[in-house]
Motif scaffolding. Structure first.
Motif, short mmCIF file in Angstrom:
data_model
loop_
_atom_site.label_atom_id
_atom_site.label_comp_id
_atom_site.label_asym_id
_atom_site.label_seq_id
_atom_site.Cartn_x
_atom_site.Cartn_y
_atom_site.Cartn_z
N ILE A 158 42.41 81.61 83.74
CA ILE A 158 41.97 82.97 84.18
C ILE A 158 41.89 84.08 83.35
O ILE A 158 41.57 85.24 83.92
CB ILE A 158 42.84 83.40 85.63
CG1 ILE A 158 44.17 83.39 85.12
CG2 ILE A 158 42.72 82.44 86.83
CD1 ILE A 158 45.22 83.95 86.19
N ALA A 159 42.29 83.82 82.10
CA ALA A 159 42.37 84.92 81.29
C ALA A 159 41.22 84.93 80.12
O ALA A 159 40.56 83.68 79.85
CB ALA A 159 43.65 84.75 80.40
N GLY A 160 40.42 85.99 79.95
CA GLY A 160 39.49 86.03 79.15
C GLY A 160 39.75 85.47 77.52
O GLY A 160 38.98 84.81 77.03
N ALA A 161 40.88 85.68 77.24
CA ALA A 161 41.49 85.36 75.88
C ALA A 161 41.25 83.67 75.79
O ALA A 161 41.15 83.10 74.59
CB ALA A 161 42.80 85.71 75.45
N GLN A 166 34.12 84.63 82.09
CA GLN A 166 33.89 83.71 83.23
C GLN A 166 35.25 83.28 83.76
O GLN A 166 35.46 82.94 85.03
CB GLN A 166 33.07 82.37 82.97
CG GLN A 166 33.97 81.57 81.63
CD GLN A 166 33.41 80.25 81.36
OE1 GLN A 166 32.41 79.93 81.98
NE2 GLN A 166 34.34 79.38 80.52
N ALA A 167 36.26 83.22 83.07
CA ALA A 167 37.72 83.07 83.51
C ALA A 167 38.17 84.49 84.27
O ALA A 167 39.14 83.85 84.97
CB ALA A 167 38.46 82.69 82.32
N GLU A 168 37.75 85.38 83.93
CA GLU A 168 38.22 86.62 84.75
C GLU A 168 37.42 86.91 85.82
O GLU A 168 37.84 86.80 87.08
CB GLU A 168 38.63 87.80 83.87
CG GLU A 168 39.58 87.40 82.78
CD GLU A 168 40.36 88.66 82.13
OE1 GLU A 168 40.25 89.58 82.99
OE2 GLU A 168 40.95 88.56 81.04
N ILE A 169 36.07 87.44 85.54
CA ILE A 169 35.41 87.94 86.83
C ILE A 169 34.82 86.76 87.54
O ILE A 169 34.61 86.77 88.57
CB ILE A 169 34.16 88.71 86.12
CG1 ILE A 169 34.48 89.91 85.39
CG2 ILE A 169 33.25 88.83 87.17
CD1 ILE A 169 35.11 91.11 86.19
N GLY A 170 34.67 85.71 86.77
CA GLY A 170 34.05 84.58 87.43
C GLY A 170 35.13 83.83 88.38
O GLY A 170 34.88 83.80 89.43
N SER A 171 36.51 83.79 88.03
CA SER A 171 37.41 83.49 88.92
C SER A 171 37.64 84.35 90.34
O SER A 171 37.87 83.95 91.29
CB SER A 171 38.81 83.32 88.23
OG SER A 171 38.69 82.40 87.06
N VAL A 256 33.60 74.74 78.84
CA VAL A 256 32.68 75.84 78.40
C VAL A 256 33.57 76.90 77.84
O VAL A 256 33.28 77.36 76.44
CB VAL A 256 31.74 76.57 79.38
CG1 VAL A 256 31.10 77.76 78.91
CG2 VAL A 256 30.72 75.80 80.06
N GLY A 257 34.49 77.23 78.36
CA GLY A 257 35.72 78.39 77.86
C GLY A 257 35.98 77.91 76.48
O GLY A 257 36.27 78.46 75.38
#
Length: 291
Positions: A158-161, A166-171, A256-257
């Motif tokens: 869930i972290a952008g880093a 996608q992991a932050e706004i996407g989640s 993808v991340g």
């Protein structure tokens, strides 16, 4: 929490004849070894903090960097004129307002992160106003969102880093979509489909904060996440199903991340942060000690 897949959670929901919110509620107070009331009050506190982050928004305040502030007020004033209608106008206004509150160091709820804090309040606050939703239903909706957020965190990140925006706004968008379906009276399967729609619609979104600050383009991406959640929920409620199973969508987001270069994972070295304007902003940004 023990859930590692949406499939497992839906099967358990059907087996025990319990809604998703009940499963995560029970899991929470058992895992933390607290009373049922303690768990409920903690989630209620989250809801109150979300409302406060909107109610305490001040359009006159600017962030230390000067990059954020005032746009929430502009959107609130424009709301009724929105091409997409007044409800969506309210969603956009709340997303900007809460995200700007974060940039201006006000109290927010990281849902699931500070950078995506505007998404859940943005869809929930206007929804509650429109439908006069009872508080108990709201809390149950938040438990539903938490269930899906936890699975995303377990299977991916869930972290952008770690995985880009996608992991932050996407989640956050996926969590909000699942919650909206619950509030609309949809099934657990429909919530899962809404989550999948929201997450795959933002698949590949990079994390490229200008000057390394959670402001540009982060604030406006909260708007995209919130609007995406509404449309994803509506598709699911219409009976549309995700061709790719929800768990596989999460797994794809993870892959993808992991394939993203470091420059596109919150380092401020790529994407919009690397544009001529982005570089100029970073070079002219006052140091923390000078603020």
């Amino acid at each position: 929490m023990g859930f590692v897949s949406v499939k497992e959670m839906l099967e358990l929901s059907n087996e025990k004849q319990k809604e998703i919110w009940e499963l995560v509620y029970e899991d929470d107070y058992n895992e933390r070894n607290v009373s049922r009331q303690n768990s409920w009050e903690k989630m209620r506190g989250m809801w109150y903090a979300m409302k406060a982050s909107s109610e305490n928004y001040d359009g006159k305040i600017r962030s230390h960097s000067g990059l954020s502030g005032g746009n929430g007020l502009k959107m609130r004033e424009y709301g009724e004129k929105c091409i997409s209608g007044s409800f969506m106008g309210s969603v956009m206004a709340e997303a900007i307002s809460v995200a700007e509150s974060n940039a201006c160091m006000k109290c927010i709820v990281a849902a699931p992160t500070a950078g995506s804090c505007g998404v859940l309040p943005a869809v929930l606050i206007p929804y509650v106003k429109k439908y006069n939703t009872e508080e108990d239903k709201i809390i149950k909706g938040l438990y539903t969102s938490a269930a899906f957020g936890q699975i995303i965190a377990q299977r991916a990140f869930i972290a952008g880093a770690a995985g880009g925006c996608q992991a932050e706004i996407g989640s956050a968008s996926a969590m909000a979509a699942a919650m909206l379906v619950y509030l609309q009276g949809g099934s657990g399967e429909q919530s899962a489909n809404a989550m999948a729609f929201a997450l795959k619609s933002l698949l590949g979104l990079v994390c490229d904060p200008v000057a390394g600050l959670v402001e540009v383009p982060c604030v406006k991406r909260n708007v995209i996440g919130a609007v995406n959640a509404v449309t994803s929920a509506d598709m699911a409620m219409a009976g549309i199903k995700s061709v790719i199973p929800p768990d596989e969508v999460i797994d794809a987001m993870r892959e993808v991340g992991l394939s993203m270069p470091a420059a596109l994972r919150e380092t401020g070295e790529g994407g919009l942060a690397a544009t001529p304007t982005g570089v100029r902003i970073a070079e002219n940004m006052p140091k923390l000690g000078d603020m």
